[in-house]
Enzyme design. Structure first.
Site, PDB file in Angstrom:
ATOM      1  N   HIS A 162      -2.585  -7.263  -1.848  1.00  0.00           N
ATOM      2  CA  HIS A 162      -1.282  -6.724  -2.243  1.00  0.00           C
ATOM      3  C   HIS A 162      -1.317  -5.711  -3.375  1.00  0.00           C
ATOM      4  O   HIS A 162      -0.263  -5.257  -3.807  1.00  0.00           O
ATOM      5  CB  HIS A 162      -0.331  -7.869  -2.584  1.00  0.00           C
ATOM      6  CG  HIS A 162      -0.757  -8.691  -3.777  1.00  0.00           C
ATOM      7  ND1 HIS A 162       0.110  -9.506  -4.464  1.00  0.00           N
ATOM      8  CD2 HIS A 162      -1.961  -8.832  -4.404  1.00  0.00           C
ATOM      9  CE1 HIS A 162      -0.525 -10.119  -5.445  1.00  0.00           C
ATOM     10  NE2 HIS A 162      -1.773  -9.728  -5.425  1.00  0.00           N
ATOM     11  N   HIS A 163      -2.498  -5.373  -3.875  1.00  0.00           N
ATOM     12  CA  HIS A 163      -2.580  -4.319  -4.901  1.00  0.00           C
ATOM     13  C   HIS A 163      -2.939  -2.957  -4.312  1.00  0.00           C
ATOM     14  O   HIS A 163      -2.888  -1.947  -5.022  1.00  0.00           O
ATOM     15  CB  HIS A 163      -3.616  -4.680  -5.971  1.00  0.00           C
ATOM     16  CG  HIS A 163      -3.299  -5.939  -6.723  1.00  0.00           C
ATOM     17  ND1 HIS A 163      -2.092  -6.141  -7.354  1.00  0.00           N
ATOM     18  CD2 HIS A 163      -4.031  -7.062  -6.940  1.00  0.00           C
ATOM     19  CE1 HIS A 163      -2.091  -7.331  -7.928  1.00  0.00           C
ATOM     20  NE2 HIS A 163      -3.243  -7.912  -7.684  1.00  0.00           N
ATOM     21  N   ALA A 164      -3.346  -2.904  -3.062  1.00  0.00           N
ATOM     22  CA  ALA A 164      -3.748  -1.638  -2.445  1.00  0.00           C
ATOM     23  C   ALA A 164      -2.520  -0.810  -2.099  1.00  0.00           C
ATOM     24  O   ALA A 164      -1.567  -1.308  -1.501  1.00  0.00           O
ATOM     25  CB  ALA A 164      -4.569  -1.902  -1.195  1.00  0.00           C
TER      26      ALA A 164
END
Length: 330
Positions: free
Chosen positions: A134-136
């Site tokens: 979920h950080h990409a």
């Protein structure tokens, strides 16, 4: 009702055999979690639920949400090392990085798409035993995340006609860290149909205030928060979200880094608290008839694989699919 467990042994990188065992992320925890479920319930009971993931997500599919320039940059080990926050990766060949880091993640992205597809096609609960990157975002990988699997699964489901362009999707992010990449992807695509509910420790990485502006229900938590307060907030906000959204489909990032003692999460949730969290989310969604795909997100303790196994066991047992193996899930 059957439950799908999407998994590939290829998710479990052999990188630990090449580099010093100093990275916080257990790159073999997916296999450990599945093995624990099989030991508790019996491999013969789990086998009918397994969905082998044999193919990687394609470059063409990745280009639906990531820039070509970024995907090409991942061919450089130093770029991957920065995203993984693990400098030793810089010393590896591009071929080894692709084989032991990028390929497992590409397999996992395809696993998320497959789990989402199964959930929607059959109105059921499906797990990808990896994913939750979920950080990409479009042009950047960070925080151990290289590809935006959750958002890409939504895009693909729409392409396949399983989701209408106006169908509301509820994305529930209960990883300890703010899901800034997912929020940025939704903002970049001007996608208002994806409703974001994110409970995260506001004292830790990434503290992305720009991304937070896109989150529909941002619930900042404080370090050291314990079960009662955490579960109370979750129940209140998920109940309100369900009342206002009425989702056609839900994605759940079930990160286990909220566990007390996690070196990166900063929260103080007990193992039973994590288990109750997962039970509540999945029971709430399924009681409302919402198809759900689950990804695993972060978790940096030796107990992480056990927490995942607890969730999988509970889901299988609740559906009456363990042939009465009562206490085997404890």
């Amino acid at each position: 009702m059957s439950i799908g467990l999407h998994y590939s042994s290829g998710y479990n990188s052999a990188l630990a055999e090449v580099l010093p065992d100093t990275h916080l992320f257990d790159i073999a925890k997916y296999g450990h979690a599945l093995a624990l479920v099989e030991s508790r319930l019996g491999a013969e009971r789990v086998a009918p639920h397994l969905r082998p993931v044999t193919e990687e997500v394609s470059h063409t599919e990745l280009c639906l949400i990531h820039s070509e320039r970024y995907l090409q940059a991942l061919e450089t080990p130093s770029v991957v090392a920065r995203a993984l926050e693990y400098p030793p990766v810089e010393q590896l060949s591009a071929e080894l990085v692709d084989a032991e880091i990028l390929r497992p993640m590409r397999l996992a992205v395809n696993g998320t798409i497959a789990a989402a597809r199964e959930a929607l096609m059959h109105n059921r609960l499906a797990f990808n035993l990896a994913g939750g990157y979920h950080h990409a975002s479009r042009d950047r990988g960070e925080g151990f995340c290289l590809y935006g699997d959750a958002y890409l699964s939504i895009v693909r489901l729409r392409q396949e006609g399983l989701l209408g362009t106006q169908d509301p999707v509820l994305y529930i992010d209960l990883d300890a860290h703010q899901g800034n990449g997912m929020a940025r992807l939704c903002a970049e695509h001007q996608d208002e149909q994806v409703v974001l509910l994110d409970l995260f420790n506001t004292d830790i990485y990434p503290q992305d205030r720009v991304a937070q502006q896109r989150v529909d229900r941002a619930v900042p938590l404080i370090s050291g928060m314990t079960d009662r307060t955490y579960l109370g907030l979750l129940r209140a906000h998920l109940t309100r979200a369900m009342a206002s959204v009425k989702p056609r489909f839900a994605l759940y990032n079930a990160g286990t880094d909220i566990l007390a003692g996690d070196p990166l999460g900063g929260l103080n949730i007990s193992e039973e608290g994590v288990r109750e969290r997962d039970r509540f989310v999945l029971q709430t969604l399924r009681a409302a008839g919402v198809p759900v795909a689950v990804v695993l997100g972060g978790g940096y303790t030796p107990q992480s694989h056990r927490l995942i196994a607890n969730m999988l066991c509970d889901a299988l047992m609740e559906r009456g699919e363990s042939d009465g193996a009562g206490g085997a899930c404890g």
